[in-house]
Design a protein around this motif. Sequence first.
Motif, PDB file in Angstrom:
ATOM      1  N   VAL A   1       0.738  -1.165   0.279  1.00  0.00           N
ATOM      2  CA  VAL A   1      -0.089  -0.039  -0.278  1.00  0.00           C
ATOM      3  C   VAL A   1       0.720   1.216   0.105  1.00  0.00           C
ATOM      4  O   VAL A   1       0.351   2.702  -0.181  1.00  0.00           O
ATOM      5  N   LEU A   2       2.087   1.399   0.971  1.00  0.00           N
ATOM      6  CA  LEU A   2       3.108   2.586   0.781  1.00  0.00           C
ATOM      7  C   LEU A   2       3.696   2.843  -0.975  1.00  0.00           C
ATOM      8  O   LEU A   2       3.791   3.881  -1.194  1.00  0.00           O
ATOM      9  N   LYS A   3       3.902   1.675  -1.122  1.00  0.00           N
ATOM     10  CA  LYS A   3       4.078   1.723  -2.605  1.00  0.00           C
ATOM     11  C   LYS A   3       3.348   2.217  -3.494  1.00  0.00           C
ATOM     12  O   LYS A   3       3.629   3.625  -4.706  1.00  0.00           O
ATOM     13  N   MET A   4       2.182   2.123  -3.547  1.00  0.00           N
ATOM     14  CA  MET A   4       1.212   2.791  -4.466  1.00  0.00           C
ATOM     15  C   MET A   4       0.720   3.667  -3.935  1.00  0.00           C
ATOM     16  O   MET A   4       0.232   4.518  -4.511  1.00  0.00           O
ATOM     17  N   VAL A   5       0.954   4.092  -2.626  1.00  0.00           N
ATOM     18  CA  VAL A   5       0.517   5.342  -2.214  1.00  0.00           C
ATOM     19  C   VAL A   5       1.410   6.366  -2.707  1.00  0.00           C
ATOM     20  O   VAL A   5       1.466   7.831  -2.829  1.00  0.00           O
ATOM     21  N   VAL A   6       2.569   6.307  -2.383  1.00  0.00           N
ATOM     22  CA  VAL A   6       4.131   6.469  -2.791  1.00  0.00           C
ATOM     23  C   VAL A   6       3.548   7.102  -4.483  1.00  0.00           C
ATOM     24  O   VAL A   6       4.067   7.857  -4.333  1.00  0.00           O
ATOM     25  N   GLU A   7       3.622   6.282  -5.440  1.00  0.00           N
ATOM     26  CA  GLU A   7       3.810   6.410  -6.905  1.00  0.00           C
ATOM     27  C   GLU A   7       2.568   7.556  -6.884  1.00  0.00           C
ATOM     28  O   GLU A   7       3.088   8.458  -7.811  1.00  0.00           O
ATOM     29  N   ARG A   8       1.513   7.412  -6.422  1.00  0.00           N
ATOM     30  CA  ARG A   8       0.280   8.837  -5.993  1.00  0.00           C
ATOM     31  C   ARG A   8       0.659   9.688  -5.885  1.00  0.00           C
ATOM     32  O   ARG A   8       0.653  11.150  -6.677  1.00  0.00           O
ATOM     33  N   LEU A   9       1.211   9.583  -5.092  1.00  0.00           N
ATOM     34  CA  LEU A   9       2.015  11.521  -4.466  1.00  0.00           C
ATOM     35  C   LEU A   9       2.750  11.992  -5.650  1.00  0.00           C
ATOM     36  O   LEU A   9       3.641  12.788  -5.835  1.00  0.00           O
ATOM     37  N   GLU A  10       4.203  10.905  -6.450  1.00  0.00           N
ATOM     38  CA  GLU A  10       4.550  11.359  -6.639  1.00  0.00           C
ATOM     39  C   GLU A  10       4.052  12.119  -8.350  1.00  0.00           C
ATOM     40  O   GLU A  10       4.386  13.034  -8.479  1.00  0.00           O
ATOM     41  N   ARG A  11       2.937  11.230  -8.779  1.00  0.00           N
ATOM     42  CA  ARG A  11       2.140  11.553 -10.168  1.00  0.00           C
ATOM     43  C   ARG A  11       2.091  12.983  -9.848  1.00  0.00           C
ATOM     44  O   ARG A  11       1.423  14.334 -10.442  1.00  0.00           O
ATOM     45  N   GLU A  12       1.513  13.454  -8.036  1.00  0.00           N
ATOM     46  CA  GLU A  12       1.278  14.548  -7.973  1.00  0.00           C
ATOM     47  C   GLU A  12       2.168  15.192  -7.974  1.00  0.00           C
ATOM     48  O   GLU A  12       1.576  17.261  -7.708  1.00  0.00           O
ATOM     49  N   GLY A  13       3.377  15.448  -8.123  1.00  0.00           N
ATOM     50  CA  GLY A  13       4.215  16.071  -7.439  1.00  0.00           C
ATOM     51  C   GLY A  13       4.385  16.868  -6.531  1.00  0.00           C
ATOM     52  O   GLY A  13       5.716  17.744  -6.159  1.00  0.00           O
ATOM     53  N   LYS A  14       4.289  16.241  -5.286  1.00  0.00           N
ATOM     54  CA  LYS A  14       4.174  16.357  -4.363  1.00  0.00           C
ATOM     55  C   LYS A  14       5.764  16.090  -3.570  1.00  0.00           C
ATOM     56  O   LYS A  14       6.360  14.507  -4.502  1.00  0.00           O
ATOM     57  N   LYS A  15       6.492  16.621  -2.678  1.00  0.00           N
ATOM     58  CA  LYS A  15       7.706  16.669  -2.613  1.00  0.00           C
ATOM     59  C   LYS A  15       7.312  15.681  -0.754  1.00  0.00           C
ATOM     60  O   LYS A  15       7.010  16.398   0.290  1.00  0.00           O
ATOM     61  N   PHE A  16       8.305  14.342  -0.967  1.00  0.00           N
ATOM     62  CA  PHE A  16       8.564  13.677   0.651  1.00  0.00           C
ATOM     63  C   PHE A  16       9.522  12.694   0.019  1.00  0.00           C
ATOM     64  O   PHE A  16      10.533  12.314  -0.608  1.00  0.00           O
ATOM     65  N   VAL A  17       9.473  11.989   1.325  1.00  0.00           N
ATOM     66  CA  VAL A  17      10.450  11.321   1.233  1.00  0.00           C
ATOM     67  C   VAL A  17      10.149   9.705   1.827  1.00  0.00           C
ATOM     68  O   VAL A  17       9.097   9.665   2.552  1.00  0.00           O
ATOM     69  N   ALA A  18       9.950   8.645   1.171  1.00  0.00           N
ATOM     70  CA  ALA A  18       9.849   7.058   1.505  1.00  0.00           C
ATOM     71  C   ALA A  18      10.616   6.534   2.221  1.00  0.00           C
ATOM     72  O   ALA A  18      11.579   6.542   1.286  1.00  0.00           O
ATOM     73  N   THR A  19      10.296   5.691   3.144  1.00  0.00           N
ATOM     74  CA  THR A  19      11.854   4.944   3.693  1.00  0.00           C
ATOM     75  C   THR A  19      11.097   3.757   4.424  1.00  0.00           C
ATOM     76  O   THR A  19       9.892   3.720   4.938  1.00  0.00           O
ATOM     77  N   ARG A  20      12.012   2.896   5.093  1.00  0.00           N
ATOM     78  CA  ARG A  20      11.343   1.849   5.584  1.00  0.00           C
ATOM     79  C   ARG A  20      12.613   1.697   6.586  1.00  0.00           C
ATOM     80  O   ARG A  20      13.679   1.707   6.926  1.00  0.00           O
ATOM     81  N   GLU A  21      12.111   0.564   7.487  1.00  0.00           N
ATOM     82  CA  GLU A  21      13.337   0.230   9.097  1.00  0.00           C
ATOM     83  C   GLU A  21      12.504  -1.240   9.044  1.00  0.00           C
ATOM     84  O   GLU A  21      11.335  -2.152   8.667  1.00  0.00           O
ATOM     85  N   PRO A  22      13.563  -2.207   9.131  1.00  0.00           N
ATOM     86  CA  PRO A  22      14.947  -2.030   9.215  1.00  0.00           C
ATOM     87  C   PRO A  22      15.410  -1.537   7.515  1.00  0.00           C
ATOM     88  O   PRO A  22      15.041  -2.078   7.313  1.00  0.00           O
ATOM     89  N   GLY A  23      16.500  -0.678   7.891  1.00  0.00           N
ATOM     90  CA  GLY A  23      17.338  -0.141   6.699  1.00  0.00           C
ATOM     91  C   GLY A  23      16.150   0.978   6.003  1.00  0.00           C
ATOM     92  O   GLY A  23      16.750   1.744   6.957  1.00  0.00           O
ATOM     93  N   GLY A  24      16.572   1.620   4.843  1.00  0.00           N
ATOM     94  CA  GLY A  24      16.343   2.839   4.587  1.00  0.00           C
ATOM     95  C   GLY A  24      17.983   3.568   3.917  1.00  0.00           C
ATOM     96  O   GLY A  24      17.621   4.813   3.462  1.00  0.00           O
ATOM     97  N   ASN A  25      18.767   3.319   4.370  1.00  0.00           N
ATOM     98  CA  ASN A  25      20.023   4.007   4.053  1.00  0.00           C
ATOM     99  C   ASN A  25      21.108   2.526   4.483  1.00  0.00           C
ATOM    100  O   ASN A  25      21.076   1.441   4.727  1.00  0.00           O
ATOM    101  N   GLU A  26      22.492   2.282   4.276  1.00  0.00           N
ATOM    102  CA  GLU A  26      23.859   1.535   4.121  1.00  0.00           C
ATOM    103  C   GLU A  26      24.005   0.672   5.079  1.00  0.00           C
ATOM    104  O   GLU A  26      23.149  -0.474   5.489  1.00  0.00           O
TER     105      GLU A  26
END
Length: 208
Positions: free
Chosen positions: A20-45
């Motif tokens: 669901v988060l992935k699909m919401v992110v795609e919709r936000l991107e289509r609307e040109g919204k600025k945000f950061v999407a990430t996950r735990e555990p993880g999100g960086n190297e």
Amino acid sequence: MKKNLFITFEGPEGAGKTTVLKMVVERLEREGKKFVATREPGGNEIAEKIRDIILNPAHTAMDARTEALLYAAARSQHFAEKVEPALALGIPVLCDRFIDSSLAYQGHARGLGMEGVRSINEFAIGDRMPDLTILFDLKPEVGLARINAHSGREINRLDVESLAFHTKVCEAYKILADQNPERFRIIDASKSLDEVVESVWEILKNEL
């Protein structure tokens, strides 16, 4: 979008929050919204490397305290390197899991106690809690059945835990939601994917 909002997605295994988060992110991107999407555990190297250790199905000998400390370590690095800088710039952050997962899985289901787990996480991230948490509510047996039916999904060490363990996870989320009604929004994750996505989208529209 409102600035400086920290929104987390929580729920038991198989509840569909990542999809669901992935699909919401795609919709936000289509609307040109600025945000950061990430996950735990993880999100960086560094946090992703810790994730590999925590969730490796071969690591069944891992002690519950070790598990809790590794999650806190990954969270500390992720928060310092990715979440906090984005929030400082006024950019909303959407995160797949955060401290509530540790409270539910290690604190309640592993029997370490929520307050003990909360204390090591407060050391890791200070007192910064999410502004909004979307909880995907689903019976544990349904979630596990979804996982078993989904051949393309990553199977991790938590997926193979007993039904009793996952039942305790769900109990913990209900406790947390009852304790923090101003922060939690509960979604019926047993509905169709499209219905769940729309429910989450309505919440985000109102909040953002």
